[in-house]
Enzyme design. Sequence first.
Site, PDB file in Angstrom:
ATOM      1  N   ARG A   1       0.971  -1.331   0.512  1.00 43.51           N
ATOM      2  CA  ARG A   1      -0.168   0.102   0.198  1.00 43.51           C
ATOM      3  C   ARG A   1       0.719   1.329   0.199  1.00 43.51           C
ATOM      4  NH1 ARG A   1      -3.083   0.524   5.346  1.00 43.51           N
ATOM      5  NH2 ARG A   1      -1.607   2.130   5.752  1.00 43.51           N
TER       6      ARG A   1
ATOM      7  N   GLU B   1       4.428   7.617   2.397  1.00 38.85           N
ATOM      8  CA  GLU B   1       5.198   6.549   3.174  1.00 38.85           C
ATOM      9  C   GLU B   1       4.817   5.207   2.122  1.00 38.85           C
ATOM     10  OE1 GLU B   1       4.576   4.381   6.764  1.00 38.85           O
ATOM     11  OE2 GLU B   1       2.346   4.632   6.766  1.00 38.85           O
TER      12      GLU B   1
ATOM     13  N   ASN C   1       3.669   0.352   2.336  1.00 39.31           N
ATOM     14  CA  ASN C   1       4.011  -0.500   3.446  1.00 39.31           C
ATOM     15  C   ASN C   1       4.207  -1.761   2.451  1.00 39.31           C
ATOM     16  OD1 ASN C   1       2.922   0.774   5.816  1.00 39.31           O
ATOM     17  ND2 ASN C   1       1.103   1.870   3.865  1.00 39.31           N
TER      18      ASN C   1
ATOM     19  N   SER D   1      -2.664  -2.846   6.389  1.00 38.54           N
ATOM     20  CA  SER D   1      -4.436  -2.968   6.551  1.00 38.54           C
ATOM     21  C   SER D   1      -5.547  -2.461   6.357  1.00 38.54           C
ATOM     22  CB  SER D   1      -4.242  -3.033   8.208  1.00 38.54           C
ATOM     23  OG  SER D   1      -3.815  -1.456   8.961  1.00 38.54           O
TER      24      SER D   1
ATOM     25  N   LYS E   1      11.768   2.967   6.381  1.00 39.07           N
ATOM     26  CA  LYS E   1      11.776   4.583   5.767  1.00 39.07           C
ATOM     27  C   LYS E   1      13.273   4.922   5.432  1.00 39.07           C
ATOM     28  CE  LYS E   1       7.602   5.182   8.109  1.00 39.07           C
ATOM     29  NZ  LYS E   1       7.495   3.453   8.211  1.00 39.07           N
TER      30      LYS E   1
ATOM     31  N   LYS F   1      10.530  10.350  11.630  1.00 35.04           N
ATOM     32  CA  LYS F   1      10.318   9.460  11.327  1.00 35.04           C
ATOM     33  C   LYS F   1      11.294   7.941  11.686  1.00 35.04           C
ATOM     34  CE  LYS F   1       6.148  10.076   7.872  1.00 35.04           C
ATOM     35  NZ  LYS F   1       5.783   9.362   6.867  1.00 35.04           N
TER      36      LYS F   1
ATOM     37  N   GLU G   1       6.487   0.022  10.976  1.00 37.31           N
ATOM     38  CA  GLU G   1       4.830   0.247  11.056  1.00 37.31           C
ATOM     39  C   GLU G   1       4.532   0.299  12.026  1.00 37.31           C
ATOM     40  OE1 GLU G   1       4.419   0.296   7.772  1.00 37.31           O
ATOM     41  OE2 GLU G   1       6.308   0.003   7.016  1.00 37.31           O
ATOM     42  N   GLY G   2       3.056   1.340  11.487  1.00 40.52           N
ATOM     43  CA  GLY G   2       1.908   1.452  12.953  1.00 40.52           C
ATOM     44  C   GLY G   2       2.044   2.635  13.000  1.00 40.52           C
TER      45      GLY G   2
ATOM     46  N   ARG H   1      -8.182   7.380   4.334  1.00 39.79           N
ATOM     47  CA  ARG H   1      -8.246   7.856   6.085  1.00 39.79           C
ATOM     48  C   ARG H   1      -8.449   9.023   6.463  1.00 39.79           C
ATOM     49  NH1 ARG H   1      -2.832   4.308   7.952  1.00 39.79           N
ATOM     50  NH2 ARG H   1      -2.222   5.390   6.046  1.00 39.79           N
TER      51      ARG H   1
END
Length: 508
Positions: free
Chosen positions: A129, A149, A151, A156, A333, A398, A402-403, A484
């Site tokens: 993603r 970013e 992923n 998810s 990253k 950063k 992840e998350g 989102r």
Amino acid sequence: MSNYPPAITPTEGERLSEVIKDWALAHGLTVRPPPVVVAADADPLGILATAVPVTIFPSPFPQACFDQGTAVQQSYNELYASISQDEDFLAHIVKEIGDSDDFITELWKVHLRVKEEGYVQTKSLGLFRSDYMVHQDTTGSSPQIKQVEFNTIASSFGGLSSQTSQLHKYLYSTEFQFLENPVKRGVLQLPENGSAAGLAAGIWHAFVEYGPSCTGHQKCVVFLVQGGERNIFDQRHLEYELKKFEKLQIPVFRLPFSDILHHTSLAEGGGRQLLYRPPLLPSQTFEVAVIYMRSGYGPSDYPDQSSWEARYHLERSRAIKCPTVLTQVAGTKKVQQVLATPETSSNPSILSRYISKNSVSSLVATFTNIYPLDKTEAGLEARKIAIDPKLCKGYVLKPQREGGGNNIYRSSIPSFLKSIPESHWPSYILMELITPPPVKNTILRNGKLEHGGVICELGIYGTCLWDQKSKKILHNDQAGYLLRTKGDQSEEGGVAAGFGCMDSCNLV
């Protein structure tokens, strides 16, 4: 449509809240309730679900930016598949991150152990993603997307995203036309969103490419999950989509990361087929064709050495991994920073090493400025920015994580850097903040309405299957989208982390 989304009256808000809550529960647009809603001891058997936070209206999103994101996804798939095959480059990345990030170091050790004895599975699956925000320098300038970013593990919300799109289409065809300020039919442009089906198709392709069982046991797919997972329904939607493939009956099992060594073993002989014995079906054994990881992406999944042994156990098996350690490291990253750091005569771009020249310019157009915090020329300049109380206000720091909830923003950057050893600075990247255009909407969260300005983040899903040995890409597709949204005063946007909410696009 300057008056969109329309203002709603308290009575309309109450009505829409009831409709959305019921629709969400009826269609699996749900999560397990967070502790702030239902205390854990009040639901010990995990029988409750609650509607996921969601916007009332699909948010306006520039058509040109949406098209740009979907158009480059297959090129991004190809790029990260190619990077995953470049072990020398990834080794250099791990060395640059250094001992300041024990998690990445331990991941790399897993790869080196398997490499020493030899990999038995050369195929890799990526359910990717790529996340973007709309950037607009000044009022009146053309908006463009900039990558936040990329992923490569546990990407998810594909399951919930397709359901959110269906919810907004339902509201548009029913409730919106009855508002005091109605949204009439034919006005909104709501794109199709097959994210759940698209991601499931990627798993299906890997299941087929695995080939026939070598042990005589039926093949299966294992979803590797976290214990006490609240976002279970997002994952279940992918599982249910897999069941729709009529040509193959695909058994799917959920295995907590902490139980890997308890319920799996490797077949005798040199094939290293991964065998799974479901605890509720003790008389049956399955050969695992695909491991889809929705866990294993952060240090909390590896509390002790046995957890790393479990990851090594999976990595050395014949199952097709989504992702392998190499692909997971490719998603750090630091890799994104190396790709996106502005090109200079002393620092040429490496993109042409991995993808065709025709694709390079379209990817570069989505980059925002990202800098290392090492002791290179670019890194030393970034350090000056990061510790300057004024200059740092345009940036985010950063880590390789992840998350949601891991980033350091604006004025908090200098004090944070001073709180950690300078030797750890190279494990962080400094990204220029993206300036999104103003958008307003109403968010329904835990039964309450929140009105005001919002910031939207677009994620484009992609599926890619490739062979590490032959370098051949076996499957490459764009697989729907995620939108989102968070209040414009919130720094983080993770839905599962409690910061954002689900949304869908009204293309403008």
